[in-house]
Design a protein around this motif. Structure first.
Motif, PDB file in Angstrom:
ATOM      1  N   GLY A 123     -15.470   3.816  41.009  1.00  0.00           N
ATOM      2  CA  GLY A 123     -15.506   5.254  41.247  1.00  0.00           C
ATOM      3  C   GLY A 123     -14.452   6.025  40.482  1.00  0.00           C
TER       4      GLY A 123
ATOM      5  N   ALA B 132     -15.754   7.500  34.879  1.00  0.00           N
ATOM      6  CA  ALA B 132     -16.861   8.438  34.705  1.00  0.00           C
ATOM      7  C   ALA B 132     -18.174   7.669  34.707  1.00  0.00           C
ATOM      8  N   SER B 133     -19.264   8.387  34.871  1.00  0.00           N
ATOM      9  CA  SER B 133     -20.566   7.745  35.049  1.00  0.00           C
ATOM     10  C   SER B 133     -20.951   6.755  33.946  1.00  0.00           C
TER      11      SER B 133
ATOM     12  N   ARG C 117     -18.633   3.666  34.055  1.00  0.00           N
ATOM     13  CA  ARG C 117     -18.783   2.935  35.311  1.00  0.00           C
ATOM     14  C   ARG C 117     -19.782   1.792  35.176  1.00  0.00           C
ATOM     15  N   TRP C 118     -20.867   2.038  34.467  1.00  0.00           N
ATOM     16  CA  TRP C 118     -21.889   1.010  34.323  1.00  0.00           C
ATOM     17  C   TRP C 118     -21.481  -0.063  33.319  1.00  0.00           C
TER      18      TRP C 118
END
Length: 209
Positions: A145, A148-149, A152-153
Motif C-alpha cells: 500500500g 503507487a498502483s 504495487r503490482w
C-alpha cells in the motif's frame, strides 16, 4: 500512470526480498514440502499447490483484500482454531511415524500416500493456517500500500517469484539429502522435528488472542 523501468525493478526487488523474508522460515508448509522432496513423492504437485496458493494470496493482498480480512475478525478466529486442530493432528501423525517403522524410506517402491491425499494435505497446511492470511494478505498488502498502483503490482510479481523460487528449490533441492535419509534414523529425527514444530505452531494458535 506510467512507471519507469527503474522504479518497476526496485519494486520487484523489494517484493522478492519481502516475500522471501515471509516464507523462508521453519513452518508447517515448509516442513511438509521438505519431507515430500526428500522422499521424492508427488514433489511437483506439492510445489505447484504451494506456489499457486501463494500467488493467489499475494494477488489478494495487493488487490486490497487485507482490509477485508482485518475487518472480519470472526473469520480469523474460526481459521485459527481449525488450523490449530489440523496442525496438532498432523503433528501426532508425524510423531507416530517417528516412533514407528513404517514409511521411513525414500525408496520409490515403498507404500506412499495417494496423490489426492498429498495434495489435500498441502492445501490444508496452506489454507487452514491463519498466519498465511495475516502475513501474506494483510502484512504484504499493507507493505504494498505504500507503493503507487503500477509499482504495487511489480512488487507483487517479485513476491510471487520469491514463492515460486523458494518452493521449487525446497522441493526439488531436498533430494540432495537423499543419501542421508537412506537411514531410518534420519527419518525418525526429521519426523520428530516436524512433530515438534507443528505441535508448537498448533498450540501457539490456540494461545493467540
Amino acid at each position: 500512470m506510467d512507471v519507469s523501468i527503474y522504479s518497476a525493478a526496485v519494486a520487484a526487488a523489494s517484493g522478492l526480498g519481502f516475500g522471501l523474508s515471509l516464507i523462508v522460515a521453519i513452518g508447517a508448509q515448509n516442513a511438509f514440502v521438505l519431507r515430500q522432496g526428500i522422499s521424492g513423492r508427488h514433489v511437483l504437485a506439492v510445489v505447484a499447490v504451494c506456489a499457486v496458493s501463494d500467488i493467489v494470496l499475494i494477488a489478494a493482498g495487493i488487490a486490497g483484500f487485507g482490509v477485508v480480512v482485518e475487518s472480519a475478525p470472526d473469520v480469523i478466529v474460526v481459521a485459527r482454531y481449525a488450523g490449530a486442530a489440523f496442525l496438532i493432528g498432523y503433528a501426532v501423525l508425524a510423531a507416530r511415524r517417528a516412533i514407528g517403522s513404517a514409511a521411513l524410506s525414500a525408496e520409490p517402491g515403498r507404500a506412499t500416500a495417494a496423490l489426492g491425499a498429498t495434495v489435500a494435505t498441502a492445501l490444508a497446511l496452506t489454507w487452514l493456517n491463519p498466519h498465511v492470511y495475516l502475513d501474506t494478505v494483510v502484512l504484504l498488502g499493507s507493505f504494498a500500500g505504500s507503493y503507487a498502483s503500477p509499482e504495487r503490482w511489480f512488487l507483487g510479481a517479485g513476491a510471487m517469484l520469491a514463492s515460486v523460487l523458494w518452493f521449487t528449490a525446497l522441493g526439488f533441492g531436498a533430494r540432495l539429502l537423499g543419501p542421508l535419509f537412506a537411514r531410518p534414523l534420519a527419518w525418525r529425527v526429521l519426523d520428530t522435528v516436524i512433530a515438534a514444530v507443528l505441535l508448537g505452531l498448533g498450540l501457539g494458535l490456540l494461545c493467540t488472542g
